[in-house]
Scaffold this active site. Sequence first.
Site, PDB file in Angstrom:
ATOM      1  N   ASN A 192       0.869  -1.179   0.000  1.00 27.20           N
ATOM      2  CA  ASN A 192       0.000   0.000   0.000  1.00 27.20           C
ATOM      3  C   ASN A 192       0.907   1.231   0.000  1.00 27.20           C
ATOM      4  O   ASN A 192       1.483   1.578   1.026  1.00 27.20           O
ATOM      5  CB  ASN A 192      -0.891  -0.032   1.250  1.00 27.20           C
ATOM      6  CG  ASN A 192      -1.725   1.232   1.416  1.00 27.20           C
ATOM      7  OD1 ASN A 192      -1.796   2.056   0.497  1.00 27.20           O
ATOM      8  ND2 ASN A 192      -2.345   1.377   2.567  1.00 27.20           N
ATOM      9  N   TRP A 193       1.028   1.851  -1.167  1.00 28.89           N
ATOM     10  CA  TRP A 193       1.955   2.987  -1.281  1.00 28.89           C
ATOM     11  C   TRP A 193       1.401   4.252  -0.622  1.00 28.89           C
ATOM     12  O   TRP A 193       2.121   5.229  -0.478  1.00 28.89           O
ATOM     13  CB  TRP A 193       2.253   3.278  -2.757  1.00 28.89           C
ATOM     14  CG  TRP A 193       3.048   2.231  -3.462  1.00 28.89           C
ATOM     15  CD1 TRP A 193       3.428   1.000  -2.989  1.00 28.89           C
ATOM     16  CD2 TRP A 193       3.585   2.320  -4.796  1.00 28.89           C
ATOM     17  NE1 TRP A 193       4.152   0.328  -3.939  1.00 28.89           N
ATOM     18  CE2 TRP A 193       4.268   1.111  -5.056  1.00 28.89           C
ATOM     19  CE3 TRP A 193       3.552   3.300  -5.795  1.00 28.89           C
ATOM     20  CZ2 TRP A 193       4.909   0.864  -6.276  1.00 28.89           C
ATOM     21  CZ3 TRP A 193       4.183   3.051  -7.001  1.00 28.89           C
ATOM     22  CH2 TRP A 193       4.864   1.843  -7.239  1.00 28.89           C
ATOM     23  N   LYS A 194       0.121   4.237  -0.287  1.00 21.77           N
ATOM     24  CA  LYS A 194      -0.534   5.422   0.295  1.00 21.77           C
ATOM     25  C   LYS A 194      -0.283   6.637  -0.612  1.00 21.77           C
ATOM     26  O   LYS A 194      -0.231   6.478  -1.824  1.00 21.77           O
ATOM     27  CB  LYS A 194      -0.058   5.636   1.743  1.00 21.77           C
ATOM     28  CG  LYS A 194      -0.218   4.356   2.581  1.00 21.77           C
ATOM     29  CD  LYS A 194      -0.081   4.566   4.052  1.00 21.77           C
ATOM     30  CE  LYS A 194      -0.293   3.237   4.770  1.00 21.77           C
ATOM     31  NZ  LYS A 194      -0.245   3.354   6.218  1.00 21.77           N
ATOM     32  N   HIS A 201      -9.570   1.231   4.563  1.00 18.60           N
ATOM     33  CA  HIS A 201      -8.329   1.408   5.328  1.00 18.60           C
ATOM     34  C   HIS A 201      -8.597   2.333   6.521  1.00 18.60           C
ATOM     35  O   HIS A 201      -9.387   3.274   6.402  1.00 18.60           O
ATOM     36  CB  HIS A 201      -7.238   1.986   4.430  1.00 18.60           C
ATOM     37  CG  HIS A 201      -5.896   1.958   5.081  1.00 18.60           C
ATOM     38  ND1 HIS A 201      -5.515   2.911   5.991  1.00 18.60           N
ATOM     39  CD2 HIS A 201      -4.869   1.076   4.985  1.00 18.60           C
ATOM     40  CE1 HIS A 201      -4.295   2.611   6.424  1.00 18.60           C
ATOM     41  NE2 HIS A 201      -3.879   1.512   5.835  1.00 18.60           N
ATOM     42  N   GLU A 256      -7.030   4.712   7.676  1.00 14.45           N
ATOM     43  CA  GLU A 256      -6.820   6.142   7.386  1.00 14.45           C
ATOM     44  C   GLU A 256      -8.036   6.730   6.672  1.00 14.45           C
ATOM     45  O   GLU A 256      -8.378   7.898   6.875  1.00 14.45           O
ATOM     46  CB  GLU A 256      -5.528   6.318   6.561  1.00 14.45           C
ATOM     47  CG  GLU A 256      -4.293   6.091   7.426  1.00 14.45           C
ATOM     48  CD  GLU A 256      -3.091   5.522   6.696  1.00 14.45           C
ATOM     49  OE1 GLU A 256      -3.039   5.582   5.444  1.00 14.45           O
ATOM     50  OE2 GLU A 256      -2.182   5.004   7.387  1.00 14.45           O
ATOM     51  N   GLU A 259      -5.613  -4.927  10.537  1.00 12.54           N
ATOM     52  CA  GLU A 259      -4.589  -3.922  10.787  1.00 12.54           C
ATOM     53  C   GLU A 259      -4.888  -3.172  12.087  1.00 12.54           C
ATOM     54  O   GLU A 259      -5.689  -2.226  12.097  1.00 12.54           O
ATOM     55  CB  GLU A 259      -4.548  -2.909   9.642  1.00 12.54           C
ATOM     56  CG  GLU A 259      -4.215  -3.515   8.299  1.00 12.54           C
ATOM     57  CD  GLU A 259      -3.606  -2.477   7.366  1.00 12.54           C
ATOM     58  OE1 GLU A 259      -2.469  -2.677   6.931  1.00 12.54           O
ATOM     59  OE2 GLU A 259      -4.262  -1.458   7.096  1.00 12.54           O
ATOM     60  N   GLY A 313       2.300   2.292  10.746  1.00 15.90           N
ATOM     61  CA  GLY A 313       3.256   3.388  10.593  1.00 15.90           C
ATOM     62  C   GLY A 313       3.975   3.770  11.880  1.00 15.90           C
ATOM     63  O   GLY A 313       4.653   4.794  11.942  1.00 15.90           O
ATOM     64  N   SER A 328       3.163  -2.100  10.358  1.00  8.20           N
ATOM     65  CA  SER A 328       4.617  -2.181  10.570  1.00  8.20           C
ATOM     66  C   SER A 328       5.187  -3.572  10.262  1.00  8.20           C
ATOM     67  O   SER A 328       6.143  -4.011  10.904  1.00  8.20           O
ATOM     68  CB  SER A 328       4.997  -1.731  11.988  1.00  8.20           C
ATOM     69  OG  SER A 328       4.609  -0.378  12.187  1.00  8.20           O
ATOM     70  N   GLY A 376       2.744  -1.078   4.268  1.00  5.70           N
ATOM     71  CA  GLY A 376       2.807   0.347   3.955  1.00  5.70           C
ATOM     72  C   GLY A 376       4.248   0.766   3.715  1.00  5.70           C
ATOM     73  O   GLY A 376       4.804   0.582   2.644  1.00  5.70           O
ATOM     74  N   GLY A 377       4.872   1.322   4.755  1.00  6.60           N
ATOM     75  CA  GLY A 377       6.226   1.880   4.649  1.00  6.60           C
ATOM     76  C   GLY A 377       7.215   0.976   3.934  1.00  6.60           C
ATOM     77  O   GLY A 377       7.972   1.431   3.057  1.00  6.60           O
TER      78      GLY A 377
HETATM   79  P1  PGA Z   1       2.660   0.311   7.638  1.00  6.23           P
HETATM   80  O1  PGA Z   1       1.215   0.512   6.983  1.00  6.23           O
HETATM   81  O2  PGA Z   1       3.213  -0.969   7.074  1.00  6.23           O
HETATM   82  O3  PGA Z   1       3.445   1.516   7.210  1.00  6.23           O
HETATM   83  O4  PGA Z   1       2.453   0.238   9.115  1.00  6.23           O
HETATM   84  C1  PGA Z   1       0.355  -0.574   6.790  1.00  6.23           C
HETATM   85  C2  PGA Z   1      -0.966  -0.093   6.231  1.00  6.23           C
HETATM   86  O5  PGA Z   1      -1.444   0.968   6.665  1.00  6.23           O
HETATM   87  O6  PGA Z   1      -1.561  -0.733   5.350  1.00  6.23           O
END
Ligand code: PGA
Length: 248
Positions: free
Chosen positions: A9-11, A94, A96, A166, A172, A212, A233-234
């Site tokens: 997930n590149w966000k 998600h 977010e 999640e 994050g 994470s 994500g990251g």
């Molecule tokens: P993260 O994000 O790996 O940076 O914690 C995961 C996500 O929000 O899908």
Amino acid sequence: MRKPIIAGNWKMNMTPAEAERLVAELIPLLKDAACEVVICPPYVDLALVGKLLVGTNIKLGAQNVHWAPKGAFTGEISADMLLAIGVSHAIVGHSERRQYFGETDETVNKRAKAALDANITPIICVGETLEQRESGVTDTIVSKQTIAALAGFSAEEVVRSVIAYEPIWAIGTGRTATNEDANTTIKVIRDAIAGVYGQKVADEVRIQYGGSMNAKNATELMAMPEIDGGLIGGASLKSEDFSKVVHF
Ligand code: PGA
């Protein structure tokens, strides 16, 4: 047997030029992956990345999808539009989106259903806040979110969906759920699905862990029996890191 699925997930990261460079690095690194691999760039990169991925084993995902086929929904993208540029997966709900953009269990359900109707696999995100975990309501929260997201789905549609567990406090933050906690909560989600759709359906649904997850902890998380993949994500923004996760 559930085939593991790792999705990046590149966000809100990567201009088209940056996306092109990252994808050029990812294609050779991931070509022998044993699991299903998906990358989810921002909307503006999707058409370009879709072209670069033709003929590779990497699938293209969007970070959201609207429920209506078309119309006056400024800023939204329909499932048919995504399908037309080669999108096969879409993240839905998600945390977010839920936290900053007013996504509710009801809109998550509508978005996931629209994705399925277009033959796009929804990656439906659920997860508790730190406060909810500490007050002991994690199981209730994730079960409720999951069943609400799947409301009205046929058994076949549930099996075609992917759930991403999640925990919000792990996203994050560098703070990963322990392997046991992630496994236990994913089992709770599977049991909730079994309660509505039966054990056979629940046993077929793939449930990812996200929060994470990275090159260092992917092997241990993926060794847990209930964890069928990861939403990353990251660590999906660096080719070497993402490749290590994919080759857990
Ligand atoms: P993260 O994000 O790996 O940076 O914690 C995961 C996500 O929000 O899908």
